[in-house]
Design an enzyme around this catalytic site. Structure first.
Site, PDB file in Angstrom:
ATOM      1  N   ASP A 130       0.865  -1.180   0.000  1.00  0.00           N
ATOM      2  CA  ASP A 130       0.000   0.000   0.000  1.00  0.00           C
ATOM      3  C   ASP A 130       0.900   1.228   0.000  1.00  0.00           C
ATOM      4  OD1 ASP A 130      -2.397   1.567   0.334  1.00  0.00           O
ATOM      5  OD2 ASP A 130      -1.825   1.857   2.415  1.00  0.00           O
ATOM      6  N   SER A 131       0.300   2.372  -0.279  1.00  0.00           N
ATOM      7  CA  SER A 131       1.042   3.624  -0.214  1.00  0.00           C
ATOM      8  C   SER A 131       1.541   3.923   1.201  1.00  0.00           C
ATOM      9  CB  SER A 131       0.132   4.764  -0.681  1.00  0.00           C
ATOM     10  OG  SER A 131      -1.060   4.758   0.083  1.00  0.00           O
ATOM     11  N   GLY A 138      -2.969   8.960  -3.478  1.00  0.00           N
ATOM     12  CA  GLY A 138      -4.322   9.276  -3.987  1.00  0.00           C
ATOM     13  C   GLY A 138      -4.463  10.621  -4.660  1.00  0.00           C
ATOM     14  N   CYS A 151      -3.859  -1.062  -1.922  1.00  0.00           N
ATOM     15  CA  CYS A 151      -4.179   0.341  -2.173  1.00  0.00           C
ATOM     16  C   CYS A 151      -5.179   0.455  -3.325  1.00  0.00           C
ATOM     17  CB  CYS A 151      -2.889   1.068  -2.529  1.00  0.00           C
ATOM     18  SG  CYS A 151      -3.113   2.811  -2.841  1.00  0.00           S
ATOM     19  N   ASN A 152      -6.271   1.145  -3.072  1.00  0.00           N
ATOM     20  CA  ASN A 152      -7.271   1.329  -4.133  1.00  0.00           C
ATOM     21  C   ASN A 152      -6.713   2.149  -5.294  1.00  0.00           C
ATOM     22  OD1 ASN A 152     -10.393   0.676  -3.272  1.00  0.00           O
ATOM     23  ND2 ASN A 152      -9.025   0.881  -1.547  1.00  0.00           N
ATOM     24  N   GLU A 156      -6.251   8.703   9.950  1.00  0.00           N
ATOM     25  CA  GLU A 156      -4.893   8.630  10.501  1.00  0.00           C
ATOM     26  C   GLU A 156      -4.794   9.372  11.829  1.00  0.00           C
ATOM     27  OE1 GLU A 156      -1.678   9.207   7.801  1.00  0.00           O
ATOM     28  OE2 GLU A 156      -2.505   7.759   6.398  1.00  0.00           O
ATOM     29  N   CYS A 180     -11.441   3.082  -0.452  1.00  0.00           N
ATOM     30  CA  CYS A 180     -10.139   3.570  -0.003  1.00  0.00           C
ATOM     31  C   CYS A 180      -9.777   2.818   1.266  1.00  0.00           C
ATOM     32  CB  CYS A 180     -10.209   5.075   0.272  1.00  0.00           C
ATOM     33  SG  CYS A 180      -8.716   5.750   1.030  1.00  0.00           S
ATOM     34  N   HIS A 194      -8.502   3.618   3.985  1.00  0.00           N
ATOM     35  CA  HIS A 194      -8.701   4.243   5.293  1.00  0.00           C
ATOM     36  C   HIS A 194     -10.165   4.279   5.745  1.00  0.00           C
ATOM     37  CE1 HIS A 194      -4.687   5.547   4.394  1.00  0.00           C
ATOM     38  NE2 HIS A 194      -4.589   6.260   5.502  1.00  0.00           N
TER      39      HIS A 194
HETATM   40  N1  DGL Z   1      -4.120   3.783   0.157  1.00  0.00           N
HETATM   41  C1  DGL Z   1      -4.793   4.829  -0.567  1.00  0.00           C
HETATM   42  C2  DGL Z   1      -6.015   4.240  -1.275  1.00  0.00           C
HETATM   43  O1  DGL Z   1      -6.582   3.261  -0.850  1.00  0.00           O
HETATM   44  C3  DGL Z   1      -5.183   5.990   0.340  1.00  0.00           C
HETATM   45  C4  DGL Z   1      -4.012   6.791   0.854  1.00  0.00           C
HETATM   46  C5  DGL Z   1      -3.238   7.490  -0.237  1.00  0.00           C
HETATM   47  O2  DGL Z   1      -3.756   8.447  -0.864  1.00  0.00           O
HETATM   48  O3  DGL Z   1      -2.110   7.089  -0.483  1.00  0.00           O
HETATM   49  O4  DGL Z   1      -6.420   4.747  -2.282  1.00  0.00           O
END
Ligand code: DGL
Length: 272
Positions: free
Chosen positions: A11-12, A44, A74-75, A153, A185, A187
């Site tokens: 993931d990011s 994102g 990560c989406n 977060e 997403c 989060h």
């Molecule tokens: N992990 C990202 C997503 O699911 C959200 C956080 C980001 O913007 O990196 O899209």
């Protein structure tokens, strides 16, 4: 490829731990290697091209070890980089968009499905494509909800700021008459209670769909199909690209269990 090999999850940043959590719940015998690209988060709000470049370095890094599958938690990466990763890597790559879209299609009764996600995910049109690949009777209404990422977060999950922000993002969907909403997403599942509460206030009925669980089911099915399911005790190793301090503090909330700072390793990805 051996059954004993780990599943790489990336993931990011730390949000993908919601997906790791769902995989651990469904597949407790699996070994997971989680990579959070905390030095370059967020993805994102970046261009698709940049996200593809970042995602390829994460994928190649994980594939250096004995990995039997990669889960793109990560989406935003799943929305724009899945094809590039599949070209790069010689193992199955599972994203979160298709499972989430399929779960959304199953949830909607009136065929009007909402999606909230990062700007990058919404701009890519990936959820619209994934839903229409699944069903021609479902119409998608997709909008970005970027402020939910820092709220999650920060741990502001259920206070008046969280409720007001969620309400503001949900209100435009009222005229769309959606009956189900996909949390597109990593989060957003942390804010699920608040989203459900505001959904109950604004809509006559709103089903909230979290793609993480659907992704874990897709991973399970693929492991069975490739005869790669593991037996025994599972484990989780966590790696990040920036200093682990803050990550460890917040990560436990996403993973649903404490994350010991000493167990989070900082790593260098090869240059992009
Ligand atoms: N992990 C990202 C997503 O699911 C959200 C956080 C980001 O913007 O990196 O899209």
């Amino acid at each position: 490829m051996s059954r004993d090999a780990a599943i790489g999850v990336f993931d990011s940043g730390l949000g993908g731990l919601t997906v790791a959590k769902a995989i651990r719940e469904r597949l407790p015998s699996e070994r997971l290697v989680y990579l959070g690209d905390t030095a370059r988060v967020p993805y994102g709000s970046r261009s698709g091209r940049t996200v593809v470049r970042y995602a390829r370095t994460c994928g190649r890094y994980l594939a250096q070890d004995e990995i039997k599958m990669i889960v793109v938690a990560c989406n935003t990466v799943s929305a724009v980089a899945l094809d590039s990763l599949r070209v790069d890597l010689d193992i199955p790559v599972v994203g979160v968009i298709t499972p989430g879209a399929q779960a959304g299609v199953r949830a909607t009764k009136n065929g009007r499905l909402g999606v909230i996600a990062t700007r990058g995910t919404i701009a890519s049109g990936a959820y619209v494509r994934a839903v229409s690949a699944e069903s021609s009777r479902v119409e998608v209404f997709a909008r970005p909800a970027p402020l939910l990422v820092p709220l999650a977060e920060e741990g502001w999950l259920d206070d008046e700021i969280a409720h007001a922000t969620v309400a503001r993002y949900l209100e435009p969907f009222v005229d769309d008459e959606i009956d189900s909403l996909v949390l597109g997403c990593t989060h957003y599942p942390l804010l699920r209670n608040t989203i459900e509460a505001e959904g109950a206030r604004l809509f006559s009925k709103l089903s909230v769909v979290d793609g993480a669980e659907a992704t874990a089911i897709a991973v399970d099915e693929l492991l069975v199909q490739y005869q790669l399911s593991r037996q025994g005790e599972g484990e989780l190793s966590i790696r990040v690209t920036d200093l682990p301090g803050r990550f460890s503090e917040v990560a436990g909330r996403f993973l649903g269990e404490p994350v010991d700072r000493m167990e989070v390793e900082q790593v260098d990805l090869s240059p992009s």
